[in-house]
Every structure is written in C-alpha cells, then in structure tokens.
Design a protein around this motif. Structure first.
Motif, short mmCIF file in Angstrom:
data_model
loop_
_atom_site.label_atom_id
_atom_site.label_comp_id
_atom_site.label_asym_id
_atom_site.label_seq_id
_atom_site.Cartn_x
_atom_site.Cartn_y
_atom_site.Cartn_z
N UNK A 1 23.12 -24.11 16.10
CA UNK A 1 22.14 -24.29 17.17
C UNK A 1 22.87 -24.57 18.49
N UNK A 2 22.55 -23.82 19.54
CA UNK A 2 23.18 -24.03 20.85
C UNK A 2 22.10 -24.44 21.84
N UNK B 1 20.02 -20.20 16.41
CA UNK B 1 18.91 -20.72 17.21
C UNK B 1 19.44 -21.18 18.57
N UNK B 2 19.08 -20.48 19.61
CA UNK B 2 19.53 -20.81 20.96
C UNK B 2 18.38 -21.38 21.76
N UNK C 1 16.23 -16.67 18.60
CA UNK C 1 16.78 -16.87 17.27
C UNK C 1 17.34 -15.58 16.71
N UNK C 2 18.11 -15.72 15.63
CA UNK C 2 18.65 -14.56 14.91
C UNK C 2 18.15 -14.66 13.47
N UNK C 3 18.02 -13.52 12.81
CA UNK C 3 17.67 -13.44 11.39
C UNK C 3 18.43 -14.52 10.60
N UNK D 1 17.36 -24.50 10.86
CA UNK D 1 18.69 -23.95 10.56
C UNK D 1 19.39 -24.66 9.41
N UNK D 2 18.81 -25.78 8.94
CA UNK D 2 19.49 -26.59 7.93
C UNK D 2 19.81 -25.79 6.66
#
Lengths: 317, 317
Positions: A216-217, A251-252, A269-271, A314-315
């Motif tokens: 995550x950024x 996840x940005x 987000x990305x897949x 994202x966990x």
C-alpha cells in the motif's frame, strides 16, 4: 427519450442544420476530439456548426480547433458527445436539457437526458464517431483523423488499458491511414510533462509512504504544496495514478486536501484488490481499479482510517 | 551470407531440429518475446529448441519463460532474433559466428553475420515472427500471442512512437484475438516503476537544469547517485528520455558519469532539432531524435562543451 441506431443518428444529423455540439466539463481528448471531428464533418457537408464547453480547453488540445472556423449562430439543434449525464455539462446543463441527440460510449452508466441517444460500448466515443461520419458521407480528412485518433488514444491510455479491443487497434490503423499524425499527437499527450507536473511528481515521489510490506502506498497533497506548484485540477488528476505504479503496490492512495479538514481521496488498485468496497466504507464509489471518496478530520485521522480499510484489503495478498 | 525470404526462413526451421535461439545482450521485450515465441512454436511442432542470452533476463520479463521447458542439448542449428550485429550478442558472439539464420527488423542497419538472414523493415521483430510462425504452421497459442505482443508493445513504446504503422496496429489486434493479455502486459511494462526508478527520477527531476529559454534541459547522473539508488543499466537507459519530456524542451541531455573523468552522454531531441550532428561533434552518433557520445574531462568542462553545441542547435527555434 428514446434510443436510436447509428444510422438513425447519421440521418438526423444529415437532415439538420445550425447544429451546436457540446462537450463535457473538464474536457478530455475524447470529448474534444469528438466535438472537433463532428463540427468539422458537419461544416464539410455544408452545415453550420459550432461547439461549446463549460470549461476552458486545455492548451495541449488547442491543435484540435486551430484551423476550425466556428461560426456563432442561434442553434436549431443540440448534440452532446461523450457526455454520460447532463450534470457533466457543468454550467451548460440547461442546454443539455434541450439536446436532441446524445452520442456516448458510457454504455451501462449513461443517464438518459437527450430526446434521442445513441449509446454503445466502445473504448472511446471517437470510435463510434468514426463510423458515424462515414455513414453521414463525410470524408475523413487528415484533420478529422487527428481529432478521432486523439480521442481513441486518450481514452485507451495510448492503447495501454484493459478497454483496448482488437476493434480499437483496427480503428487506429484506419485513422493513421487517413492521415492521423499519431506520433506527434502521442508525444504531446503522453510524452510531455509541464514544469508543474514535474514539481508535483518530484514532491510526490519524495514524500510517498509505503505500508503493509510495500503493498500500500500513500501520497499526501497538502494545500500548500498544490498552491506552491501551481497545479491545476487536470495536473492533480494525472498524479493520482502514481502511488499504484510503484512496483509491488496493490493499493495506491492519494490524499488531497481540499478545504479546512476536508480531504478528497483517490484509490487506485491492482488485481485482485477491489477499490469499490474501500471507497464505499467512506461513502464513496467508483470502478474496481479506480475509486474515490471524501473524508473529514485531521490529516492523521484521515490517513489512519484509510490505512485501516486498505490494510484489510491487502492483508491476504 | 545470403538473404532469404520469410518462406525460405520458415522452410529452414521446419526442416531443422535441435535449434538454439539467441537474443541480443541487455535483452529487451522484443528480442525476448521473439525468442520465447520461437522456442515455444518449435517445441509445439515437435522440435527440440532452447534459448540463450549473454545477460540476465530482467525480472519483468520472467513471465515469457515461466511455463517454457527449455531442454539443454548440443545445438545443431543456431538462429538469432532481433540481433542487428554479432557484437550485440555480447559474450555469445562466438555462437553468432556459427548462426545459420538471423531474423531481424533493423533494415538498413543490420550488419550481416549469419549464413542466411531474413531482414525486413518492421516496427518490431515480433511482427515478422508472427507471420513466420503462421507460415511454419505453428498455432499462435495465447502464450505465444503474449510473447509476440510483448515485443510489439516494447518496440513501439506501447503504440506511441513514430514507427507505429497501420500494420502494427492490425498485428496487435490479431494477437489480442489470439489471447494476448495486453492490459496485464502493459501494466507490468509501462505502468510499474521500481523503487530504484522512483528514487532516480526523483533525483533527476529535482536536479534538472534548464538553459536557452527552457529549450535545453540537462540532467547529471554522478556515480555516487547511481550507486546510492542501486540503478541498473536498464534503469539508467529508461531515464535518459526524461529531460526531453519537459514541456518546451527540444534538446534533452543526460550526462552520466562512467569512470574517472569519463561521461556517457545521451541526447534526446524533438522536431526540428537533429541530435546526430551534436553527437558527431564529439565523435558519437545515433538517430535524429536519439543519439549519444562519450566525453572526457571534469563535469563542468563536459557540460560547457555540450551546452555550447546544443545552444547552437536550439538558438534558431
């Protein structure tokens, strides 16, 4: 309000004269490319046609209108291009209520407002228009090809996004054959950064924080930074993709200060991360890979709440 | 050393077995996409085939080889893909001398080295290979389509550059129809930045200097910065385009410290500035919009000499 086919839309335009073409507010290359091409084509088949947009045309799109003589007259018919909702006409919404034809590619999310609408699923509204102009009997000149290519390239991120179909590539091939100056257009749209963008990106990259093993950024854009760089709305939209672009980030989050204690949040987000449930937690919404919401509080509070929601997403990765 | 047609090349490959495919050093998506697709196609028609490259495959291209079983055997025939000169094989140059077939798209600059060569003008070598594989009777599977699309997207800057022809767009359309995962590939190749790249870009943008009314931008990459960011050769190649991307810049200069008092210079220009005469002033060369040279001296001396040459080139603008 009824749906029409491409042929019916072409027949309407051929029958009409004194036509006003409307683009959506915060205009992008697709709505402007559609408008420039349609006005140009209408003029070429002997009609009077003009164009309006609630907001100023960004300088990088001036080439679309440079050689286009737009006569001012009292319009008899109004057409909107790439406008999914009359609210997106901004201050020209009252004109949208009088529109007789809406040409749009937001299939599934178009909210009908014009007397007639021709809405299809397409990578860009300009792809629909390329077919329409042929049907109308207008010649696709190099200038019209430039305008249509501009919309196609804009809405596909220069053929990079998931909306790119074989048909989109074949449309590009046909437009280049008709004289579209693809390389010059792409350099201007995708390979040129304003000094403002550079200052902004530089500040973003140096201030970016990574969380949850780099998945995550988070980027913060305080009002002071926005003011200092002189960034416009369109500069700011462009940078909300940066956080997600970092290798390993799924996840940005871009947190942009709007007013006292008010923050506009962009989630990219990305897949397999879905941005929609995260945005919905805070009353927002959007698409799977691009959503947004508004939060109130101090920057620290806002960041903590977002991180908690993103952490859950994202966990499991 | 003789030229062969695509059909002759296909016939040779169909006749042979135990084939070694070679990519050029510092491998990019085109040479690797060509190699992966060709090996895959040869295996699918019952041949033994393997692949070698002098340098390590960048991690972002691992997907090309992930599911490919490359058997080790003593090769009976050697084919090079996207190799314009045997020197570009790096440490595998001795194998290049034994090559029986060179497949290459560097028409005009290919320096013959293999017994036979099939060289055409094409946006990417993978475009030539798409035709070759069809002619060989190999099925374009989704995995082969991925590999060929990778080369096409790499060498055209995702359909952004001046080498993009209608044929290139139609080739992309056909590969997407065959199952190429265009959007995923593009995200990995064009929308992902390593943390090293981010640190490097951040340093570059904050240290960039503008000259001659902003028409010339100069970026310096001292050895200390390169070491500090951990940048690889491929990271450094990527950033040499940044200086020219600044709005208004017609000549972008990247000065990279290589050894004691030795600097590698990358010149990137925009119409109408020609980079070649500037590079030639210092014994270098290249293409109209991308050239390079090597200079010796102190950084200040090197910069002054470059600015003098670039100043002449942009003064008339």
């Amino acid at each position: 309000m009824r749906e029409v086919t491409m042929r019916e839309a072409a027949a309407m335009l051929r029958k009409w004269d004194d036509i006003l073409v409307l683009s959506h507010r915060s205009p992008d290359g697709d709505t402007l490319g559609c408008a420039a091409a349609l006005v140009d084509a209408l003029l070429s088949i002997g009609k009077r046609a003009m164009f309006r947009c609630a907001d100023a045309i960004p300088e990088k799109f001036f080439y679309l209108f440079r050689e286009l003589r737009l006569d001012a007259f009292t319009p008899a018919h109004i057409v909107t291009v790439d406008v999914a909702d009359k609210a997106l006409l901004g201050s020209l919404e009252p004109l949208g209520e009088k529109a007789e034809l809406a040409i749009d590619h937001h299939f599934g999310s178009h909210r009908p407002f014009a007397a007639c609408r021709w809405v299809e699923e397409a990578a860009a509204c300009c792809m629909m228009e390329a077919e329409l102009l042929e049907e109308m009997g207008a010649k696709i000149t190099p200038r019209i090809a430039d305008a249509l290519y501009t919309g196609l390239a804009t809405d596909t991120g220069c053929f990079k996004y998931a909306n790119v179909t074989p048909k989109a590539h074949r449309a590009a091939a046909a437009l280049i054959e008709r004289g579209a100056r693809a390389a010059q257009i792409n350099t201007a749209l995708f390979d040129t950064k304003s000094r403002t963008q550079i200052r902004l990106e530089s500040a973003i990259f140096s201030g970016m924080e990574l969380f949850f093993d780099g998945k995550c950024a988070v980027v913060c854009l305080p009002k002071a930074l926005i003011a200092e760089t002189g960034a416009t709305e369109s500069d700011l939209d462009g940078v909300s993709a940066l956080a997600r672009q970092v290798e390993g980030v799924a996840c940005g989050v871009t947190i942009r200060e709007r007013g006292e204690g008010e923050y506009k949040i962009s989630l990219r987000t990305a897949e397999p991360v879905d941005a929609v449930p995260i945005a919905r937690t805070f009353g927002g919404g959007g698409h799977k890979f691009a959503a947004g919401c508004t939060l109130h509080g101090t920057l620290e509070e806002v960041k903590a709440r977002l991180l908690s929601a993103c952490g859950e997403a994202v966990r499991a990765l």
